[in-house]
Design an enzyme around this catalytic site. Structure first.
Site, PDB file in Angstrom:
ATOM      1  N   SER A 123       0.850  -1.139  -0.018  1.00 32.21           N
ATOM      2  CA  SER A 123      -0.162  -0.241   0.157  1.00 32.21           C
ATOM      3  C   SER A 123       0.878   1.249   0.064  1.00 32.21           C
ATOM      4  O   SER A 123       1.837   1.133   0.604  1.00 32.21           O
ATOM      5  CB  SER A 123      -0.976  -0.016   1.271  1.00 32.21           C
ATOM      6  N   TYR A 147      -0.253   0.089  10.189  1.00 35.96           N
ATOM      7  CA  TYR A 147      -0.648  -0.653   8.887  1.00 35.96           C
ATOM      8  C   TYR A 147       0.701  -0.512   8.092  1.00 35.96           C
ATOM      9  O   TYR A 147       0.942  -1.522   7.305  1.00 35.96           O
ATOM     10  CB  TYR A 147      -1.730  -0.355   8.633  1.00 35.96           C
ATOM     11  N   LYS A 151       3.148  -3.410   6.292  1.00 37.36           N
ATOM     12  CA  LYS A 151       3.504  -3.570   5.140  1.00 37.36           C
ATOM     13  C   LYS A 151       4.758  -3.267   4.439  1.00 37.36           C
ATOM     14  O   LYS A 151       5.237  -4.019   3.875  1.00 37.36           O
ATOM     15  CB  LYS A 151       2.490  -2.437   4.257  1.00 37.36           C
TER      16      LYS A 151
END
Lengths: 324, 324
Positions: A123, A147, A151
């Site tokens: 992402s 998050y 990633k």
């Protein structure tokens, strides 16, 4: 050609499954088996001649990944994960699923020693402000969320495991997916889709940020195209830098609204109500705006050319061509 | 002021312990307790009034880190790790110690909830070729070793744990440490120190690469200065990007040899024998050359100004001022 998809019940996962079922082929070979995994049972398509297996459970549970990769899929799409807001709210869950779950999958593949193509959805959340006007491929990831951190760490593992020959990995950093189908959600990014989706469905949408906000988007259809391209690309052409920022359409919110008006008319665009929300605005200010994505473009990853195409894709794919 | 040091038996660890014992102070406070951890028992200094505890064991063993942080040190220096060559040769060991061990320490601190300053030694091994002529602070890490990958992942964790307030972390990417004291070793980078150390000790040294090779160095003394600076710096001035590329002296091998000749004379410099080694040359070609290190310099991290100073530091710190 056997394919494993984790996160197969998610929005992008469902669209990928539908696309593979329609194409019937990947990397020039006939698809004979699909293994679909998610925390809840994914809906299975019923294409003729394809052996579809449904798997449910927690990615990070001991032994779960070894069982899942035991049939030695030729291609693995690893889409599963806890979303950004949830990973921020629940520290343990985010690291367990997004980092430990990914590592469990990667290690299961390593230990089974069959070196498949492995496509991982990363992402643009790996990036954190401040940014240059256009973010180049060589810009450092400094995520500002757990998050994004998970990633980034998964990307690093993917590159090292690929270098060592455990699998042939490609990480794709997805931009904001727009127009997301379905109901409005509480994600801070939700309005980017909402201001298009709701008016086209005859409903009012709230715009919580100024029209000058610039952001990069790609349609759900493009996200699936990216996944297919990542599965089919020649790994030698990618080289050792296996994590690629995907292209997208960089537009201001004002330009999104102008495109909506061009396509659906002024009455539809008037269904957007501006109501500023300082909390959302503060979050959005920290987000990346425009990417160069030079390597991905050169490697054949293509998004829409403008935001009109993104709206038309939504009308075609989700609304059967009809505007309310 | 209680201080915990992991990797305290290593070259930099021993020098840090000696420096702290000599200074007696850190962050303006008197040092009252030192906890020294390594896989083998670190040599303890015996400074008056300091309670020194020796700990040995595997960082990643269950419960080991919780016990180590139980006395709630004010500052933690996390230097422990498997070196680059060993992490490449032994996949499991490298990930277990360098990644899982670091995460175990970070999580022990998180769960004990006392938010100390935590200084972590990362490495320029987080970078991988190809590079621009001068590597800026915003350049992306794309390591080409498992060691570099483990350091990159640890950096990401450090930044996220700091953002969440679990501790106040600073990661410092060390350049090649030169002149390393002690015996020649098999590290591909060994010759950078060997061509200075051996001639100064009256011995022959082999130069396996061309004199045109450019590389960035800092002395062991500077490495300790970086650690002290990282412990004392105002975290608010660092901001959310907690991993800093340290400054160093960028010189060619030819310039290293010219400096040696200036300081120790032509007879000493003639003890270097050029004998090319294609294997080492191939490895060295992939290494970063010159860093901007602008942020670290602005934040008060300082290395030597030129390679002459690096040689003089070695003669002073390791040879009691004498050249053989």
């Amino acid at each position: 050609m056997r394919i494993l998809i984790t996160g197969a019940a998610g929005m992008v996962g469902r669209k990928l499954v539908a696309r593979l079922a329609k194409d019937g082929m990947l990397r020039g070979q006939k698809i004979t088996a699909l293994d679909l995994h998610d925390i809840v049972a994914p809906q299975a398509p019923a294409p003729a001649g394809v052996d579809v297996s449904i798997h449910t459970g927690d990615l990070s549970a001991p032994g779960a990944m070894a069982a899942l990769v035991a049939p030695r899929p030729d291609v693995i799409f690893h889409l599963a994960g806890i979303v950004s807001g949830e990973a921020e709210a629940n520290f343990d869950l985010g690291y367990r699923v997004n980092l430990d779950g990914t590592r469990a999958l990667f290690d299961a593949v390593r230990l089974a020693a069959f070196a498949p193509r492995l496509v991982f959805t990363s992402s643009i959340a790996v990036f954190g402000a401040p940014f240059p006007d256009v973010i180049p491929d060589e810009f450092h990831p400094t995520p500002l969320t757990s998050y994004g951190t998970q990633k980034q760490m998964s990307e690093a593992l993917l590159a090292d495991y690929t270098r060592r020959g455990f699998f042939d990995g490609i990480g794709i950093r997805l931009p904001t997916i727009c127009v997301r189908p379905g109901k409005p959600n509480k994600a801070a990014s939700g309005f980017f889709s909402g201001i298009i989706r709701e008016p086209l469905a005859g409903q009012e949408a709230i715009l919580p940020v100024p029209r000058s906000v610039l952001h990069t988007h790609a349609s759900p259809r493009s996200a699936v195209n990216f996944l297919i391209r990542a599965a089919e690309i020649d790994g030698d052409k990618v080289g050792p830098r296996r994590n690629l920022t995907m292209p997208g359409v960089a537009v201001t919110v004002g330009e999104q609204i102008e495109a909506l008006e061009r396509i659906a008319g002024a009455d539809v665009a008037r269904r957007i109500r501006e109501q500023s929300d300082e909390t959302i605005w503060a979050i959005v200010k920290g987000w990346p705006t425009r990417f160069e994505a030079r390597r991905a473009r050169e490697l054949g990853f293509a998004a829409e050319k403008n935001f009109d195409e993104i709206i038309l894709a939504h009308i075609e794919d989700e609304l059967d061509g009809k505007i309310a």
